[in-house]
Design an enzyme around this catalytic site. Structure first.
Site, PDB file in Angstrom:
ATOM      1  CE  LYS A   1      -2.242  -0.980   3.862  1.00 14.39           C
ATOM      2  NZ  LYS A   1      -1.576  -2.232   4.284  1.00 14.39           N
TER       3      LYS A   1
ATOM      4  NE  ARG B   1      -3.837  -1.508  10.264  1.00 13.27           N
ATOM      5  CZ  ARG B   1      -2.761  -0.941   9.714  1.00 13.27           C
ATOM      6  NH1 ARG B   1      -2.828   0.258   9.204  1.00 13.27           N
ATOM      7  NH2 ARG B   1      -1.647  -1.598   9.667  1.00 13.27           N
TER       8      ARG B   1
ATOM      9  NE  ARG C   1       8.682  -2.552   6.306  1.00 14.16           N
ATOM     10  CZ  ARG C   1       7.383  -2.273   6.243  1.00 14.16           C
ATOM     11  NH1 ARG C   1       6.873  -1.738   5.146  1.00 14.16           N
ATOM     12  NH2 ARG C   1       6.589  -2.570   7.240  1.00 14.16           N
TER      13      ARG C   1
ATOM     14  NE  ARG D   1       7.433  -0.578  10.510  1.00 13.89           N
ATOM     15  CZ  ARG D   1       6.365  -0.456   9.729  1.00 13.89           C
ATOM     16  NH1 ARG D   1       6.468   0.144   8.548  1.00 13.89           N
ATOM     17  NH2 ARG D   1       5.201  -0.922  10.099  1.00 13.89           N
TER      18      ARG D   1
ATOM     19  NE  ARG E   1       2.548  -5.017  11.191  1.00 16.95           N
ATOM     20  CZ  ARG E   1       3.487  -4.606  10.335  1.00 16.95           C
ATOM     21  NH1 ARG E   1       4.704  -5.108  10.386  1.00 16.95           N
ATOM     22  NH2 ARG E   1       3.206  -3.702   9.435  1.00 16.95           N
TER      23      ARG E   1
HETATM   24  P1  AMP Z   1       1.230   0.229   9.244  1.00 17.40           P
HETATM   25  O1  AMP Z   1       2.525   0.898   8.991  1.00 17.40           O
HETATM   26  O2  AMP Z   1       0.082   0.784   8.469  1.00 17.40           O
HETATM   27  O3  AMP Z   1       1.320  -1.281   9.150  1.00 17.40           O
HETATM   28  O4  AMP Z   1       0.868   0.537  10.791  1.00 17.40           O
HETATM   29  C1  AMP Z   1       1.727   0.177  11.842  1.00 17.40           C
HETATM   30  C2  AMP Z   1       0.931   0.026  13.123  1.00 17.40           C
HETATM   31  O5  AMP Z   1       0.290   1.269  13.453  1.00 17.40           O
HETATM   32  C3  AMP Z   1      -0.196  -0.991  13.066  1.00 17.40           C
HETATM   33  O6  AMP Z   1       0.265  -2.320  13.308  1.00 17.40           O
HETATM   34  C4  AMP Z   1      -1.105  -0.483  14.183  1.00 17.40           C
HETATM   35  O7  AMP Z   1      -0.583  -0.808  15.470  1.00 17.40           O
HETATM   36  C5  AMP Z   1      -0.989   1.025  14.023  1.00 17.40           C
HETATM   37  N1  AMP Z   1      -2.024   1.563  13.093  1.00 17.40           N
HETATM   38  C6  AMP Z   1      -1.805   2.191  11.909  1.00 17.40           C
HETATM   39  N2  AMP Z   1      -2.963   2.558  11.347  1.00 17.40           N
HETATM   40  C7  AMP Z   1      -3.937   2.145  12.198  1.00 17.40           C
HETATM   41  C8  AMP Z   1      -5.360   2.221  12.178  1.00 17.40           C
HETATM   42  N3  AMP Z   1      -6.039   2.794  11.162  1.00 17.40           N
HETATM   43  N4  AMP Z   1      -6.043   1.680  13.218  1.00 17.40           N
HETATM   44  C9  AMP Z   1      -5.402   1.119  14.264  1.00 17.40           C
HETATM   45  N5  AMP Z   1      -4.069   0.985  14.342  1.00 17.40           N
HETATM   46  C10 AMP Z   1      -3.335   1.518  13.323  1.00 17.40           C
END
Ligand code: AMP
Length: 217
Positions: A13, A88, A127, A160, A171
């Site tokens: 994404k 999400r 990554r 990360r 996740r």
């Molecule tokens: P991402 O980089 O989008 O995978 O986000 C990393 C982490 O941020 C996720 O595993 C969640 O802990 C948190 N996060 C990001 N966006 C959201 C969202 N819309 N709702 C809840 N948690 C989020």
């Protein structure tokens, strides 16, 4: 262009969003990036979010929605936005519906980026990110020619916390149980565009999206 990018962690994404905003006027809004920035700066929001992020859990809806409140009204969103990682959960999606209604704007598409579980595990666990400039590498697909040093700026590459393999697996479970229901949510009565992020000779995800939106032949 107003688009939601759906898809599991590691589906691509962020990469697609970056490509879109390089070509079209739209803001790239990644809630994950916003949380990481807050964690880095040790803000109260970052301290709260970190409790969940480190284990791969979702940050509570109330926290996410408070953060997103007003974001789509900012100047950089006037010509469009690409939502990457938001919504999400179903409550986040219904809250977004209300935000869009208040703004009087409609989505152009909800895009579901698809990749096999094996691919996303390798993308995420492999990554590596540059501490200095944020450049992204991958041990399997795009290693730095300088090992754990960034080719672009000489910064140190790191993994990360939430890209460790055991966290990646959780996740993905969180995605399947809490986010995948949005596929049905957005299929009902709206155009859900499915795009594979695994190259099979059918063009890049951006080209597929442009075709689906009628922007190119
Ligand atoms: P991402 O980089 O989008 O995978 O986000 C990393 C982490 O941020 C996720 O595993 C969640 O802990 C948190 N996060 C990001 N966006 C959201 C969202 N819309 N709702 C809840 N948690 C989020």
């Amino acid at each position: 262009m107003r688009i939601i990018l759906l898809g599991s962690p590691g589906a691509g994404k962020g990469t697609l969003a970056d490509e879109i905003v390089r070509k079209y006027p739209a803001a790239h809004i990644s809630t994950g990036d916003i949380f990481r920035e807050n964690v880095k700066n040790a803000t109260p929001l970052g301290q709260e979010a970190r409790k969940y992020m480190d284990s791969g859990a979702l940050v509570p809806d109330s926290v996410v929605l408070a953060m997103m409140q007003g974001r789509l009204e900012q100047d950089d969103c006037r010509e469009g936005f690409i939502l990457d990682g938001f919504p999400r959960t179903v409550p986040q999606a219904t809250a977004l519906d209300s935000m869009l209604e208040e703004l009087g704007v409609k989505l152009d598409a909800v895009v579901l980026l698809e990749a096999s579980e094996e691919t996303v595990v390798r993308r995420l666990s492999g990554r590596r990110v540059c501490r200095k400039c944020g450049a992204i590498y991958n041990l399997y697909f795009r290693p730095s020619s300088r090992g754990d040093i960034c080719e672009k700026c000489g910064g140190e590459l790191y993994q990360r916390d939430d890209d460790r393999e055991e966290v990646v697996r959780s996740r993905l479970e969180v995605y399947n149980s809490q986010t995948a229901p949005l596929i049905d949510y957005y299929s009902a009565g709206r155009a859900l565009v499915r795009i594979s992020s695994e190259r099979d000779g059918g063009g890049s995800p951006l080209e597929e999206l442009e075709r689906a939106l009628g922007l190119v032949e």
